[in-house]
Design a protein around this motif. Structure first.
Motif, short mmCIF file in Angstrom:
data_model
loop_
_atom_site.label_atom_id
_atom_site.label_comp_id
_atom_site.label_asym_id
_atom_site.label_seq_id
_atom_site.Cartn_x
_atom_site.Cartn_y
_atom_site.Cartn_z
N TYR A 66 -9.49 -14.91 20.59
CA TYR A 66 -8.39 -15.23 21.48
C TYR A 66 -8.06 -16.70 20.96
O TYR A 66 -6.87 -17.12 21.46
CB TYR A 66 -9.10 -15.49 22.95
N LYS B 210 -8.88 -10.77 29.25
CA LYS B 210 -9.55 -11.29 28.28
C LYS B 210 -11.01 -11.00 28.28
O LYS B 210 -11.75 -11.28 27.50
CB LYS B 210 -9.17 -12.82 27.95
N TRP C 175 -6.69 -14.13 31.91
CA TRP C 175 -8.24 -14.05 31.81
C TRP C 175 -8.82 -12.92 32.16
O TRP C 175 -10.04 -12.50 31.68
CB TRP C 175 -8.68 -15.33 32.74
N PHE D 133 -13.93 -13.87 22.29
CA PHE D 133 -13.32 -15.29 22.70
C PHE D 133 -12.87 -15.97 21.28
O PHE D 133 -11.97 -16.74 21.53
CB PHE D 133 -14.34 -16.13 23.32
#
Length: 565
Positions: A485, A137, A134, A482
């Motif tokens: 992802y 990301k 995370w 996001f």
């Protein structure tokens, strides 16, 4: 000649904004990896293939669900997954399949990474995988958050301290922070320095657009402002080229940061704009700049500042005597964009277009490295396709109209997103071409929305409307990573979201009025009546005073284009 030199010098540095905005696509790559093993290896097994070193296995790796079996020199046999490792209790013979008991252990000895493509990335540098994935990301979203804050801060400071000082500070800041990123010692310092880099990069793009807008003549202003983004796209192409040549992330970052070093060394010679100098009542400095422009352009009779000032004072005097309503100022806020149903519906549609344009732009750009084939060529082509798209946008918006250009390209981008879902994954070339077409269509819509927004709203809330739309654009740029992802959930999820948003935006745009060839409105009543069949006050020719004011606002309303990136 003078304006051309200033323009190309300023937009040259805009390439660095494109460079840093998309640098993370290669710098934060997550290669294939497995857990490290506790000891020296004697043999390695992957399905039916055996090898003496882990490097020989990566060429056979096809899925994240694969695992590697290794036998240590002490006889222990381990199964290495990506985020865990298992020790076989019975180690009779080395075989890939095993049905006996196993003891599961965490990856306490680190990870083994595939370095065939990249020798080093920030992910491999600080093990940003598994339970720390995370953090990887968050690299791009935190950068985009810095873009949002930087545009607001430096846009305001440039109005106070001048454009030239902020251009020098932000361009120097891009070089300093860009190089500093390569020498950060941990993940958190890396993110902080990248956040500061995002702020100065965004600040430069905002102020540079204002700077060139105040120098370029009215006839060339639309083309000049649109093609600032062409240099941004060239920066994306530079990222692809440097990524192909340099495979160590910190060296890659240094090369990207020094790409526009020549501008940093000479930008302090750029003059301040006469517009800002006049607004600060620095008439002698403004006259010096005007005289310099006249010498470069070989104008024998340059204009005099005192003549401009006298005309301005006369206009202000006539405005005060001719229109009492104009002399009284009323502060407006965001609620004025929802003052009635017509304006509220227009605002929601415009905000959705800003958001969709930014979301689509970055989804297509960030996803290009995952399309298959050569990821460097993919990103290069995704950047190159922007160059003709802004030319088409400039021509179409003047020939067909703003709305009539926006609607088909938004709907076309939605159809392309759907089309890509039905292309077999083996057809890499066709998929890349379709993504280029999607980037082209969303780029045309994205390029003209700033001007369309300025023309849809009256003078009293025009800056507020464009500014709020720009904020929605930045929200889209923060959400875009996001959205990308979500490929891990379903490979077509990002395209589905962009397609739905583009289709919805295109349908709602049908209800917007066309603004091509119409005078700018001055009040909310006129803006509400715009587009109706009956003759309204918005169709009347404005007075000399209000016309001059509207022309000035139209001139500076275009300064907000840079906020879309």
């Amino acid at each position: 000649r003078f304006q051309a030199c200033v323009y190309f010098a300023s937009v040259f540095q805009a390439m660095s904004c494109g460079i840093h905005y998309l640098a993370s696509v290669f710098m934060a790559v997550t290669p294939n990896f497995v857990c490290g093993f506790p000891g020296n290896v004697s043999s390695i097994l992957f399905h039916n293939s055996s090898a003496s070193s882990i490097e020989d296995i990566w060429t056979l790796w096809t899925s994240t669900e694969n695992y590697i079996v290794v036998q240590l020199e002490n006889g222990e046999i381990w199964e290495l997954d990506q985020c865990s490792r298992s020790k076989r209790e019975v180690s009779l013979e080395l075989a890939y399949e095993y049905k006996g008991n196993k003891s599961v252990f965490p990856c306490s000895d680190g990870f083994l990474y595939d370095d065939t493509k990249w020798k080093s990335t920030v992910v491999t540098q600080w093990d940003l995988v598994c339970d720390r994935e995370w953090l990887a990301k968050l690299i791009q979203p935190t950068f985009m958050l810095g873009v949002l804050i930087g545009a607001v801060i430096f846009g305001d400071i440039a109005d106070r301290l001048g454009r030239q000082r902020i251009i020098w500070f932000t361009s120097a800041g891009q070089f300093v922070f860009g190089v500093a990123v390569a020498f950060t010692f941990d993940y958190y310092s890396f993110v902080i320095v990248r956040f500061l880099l995002a702020m100065v990069s965004s600040g430069y793009l905002v102020v540079a657009f204002v700077y060139v807008t105040e120098f370029v003549g009215i006839k060339a202003r639309t083309w000049a402002s649109m093609h600032v983004h062409a240099f941004f796209a060239m920066g994306v192409m530079v990222v692809a080229l440097v990524g192909f040549l340099v495979r160590t992330w910190w060296v890659y970052q240094i090369f990207l940061s020094i790409a526009t070093l020549p501008f940093v060394l000479c930008c302090w010679k750029l003059p301040e704009t006469p517009f800002w100098l006049l607004s600060e009542e620095r008439y002698e400095d403004a006259q010096k700049v005007i005289d310099t422009m006249a010498r470069w352009n070989k104008v024998s009779t340059p204009c005099k500042v005192f003549e401009l000032c006298s005309v301005q004072q006369d206009d202000l005097a006539s405005g005060r005597t001719g229109d009492d309503d104009m002399s009284s100022t009323k502060k407006h806020n965001i609620l004025d964009l929802f003052c009635n149903w017509q304006i509220a519906r227009r605002t929601i549609t415009v905000w959705l277009i800003w958001f969709t344009g930014s979301l689509g732009y970055y989804v297509f750009s960030l996803s290009s490295v995952s399309l298959g084939g050569n990821e460097y060529l993919n990103l290069f082509l995704i950047g190159a396709v922007e160059l003709p798209c802004y030319i088409i946008a400039c021509i179409a918006m003047d020939k067909l109209g703003r709305r009539n250009t926006l609607i088909p390209f938004l709907i076309l981008s939605a159809l392309i997103c759907v089309l890509i879902m039905f292309i077999p994954q083996d057809f890499n070339i066709l998929i890349i071409l379709a993504n280029m077409a999607g980037k082209f269509s969303i780029g045309v819509a994205f390029g003209l929305i700033y001007l369309y927004t300025a023309e849809l709203y009256p003078t009293i809330v025009r800056s507020l409307a464009v500014g709020s739309g720009s904020m929605m654009c930045r929200v889209g740029s923060v959400v875009a990573p996001f959205c990308v992802y979500l490929r891990s959930v379903w490979i077509f999820m990002p395209l589905l979201l962009v397609g739905v948003m583009a289709l919805l935006s295109g349908i709602l745009t049908i209800m917007l009025p066309e603004t091509l060839g119409k005078p700018l409105t001055n009040t909310l009543v006129e803006a509400t009546e715009m587009g109706r069949n009956k003759k309204s006050c918005s169709e009347k020719t404005p007075s000399a005073h209000s016309g001059a004011a509207l022309e000035k606002i139209e001139m500076f309303g275009q300064e907000r284009i840079s906020t879309d990136k």
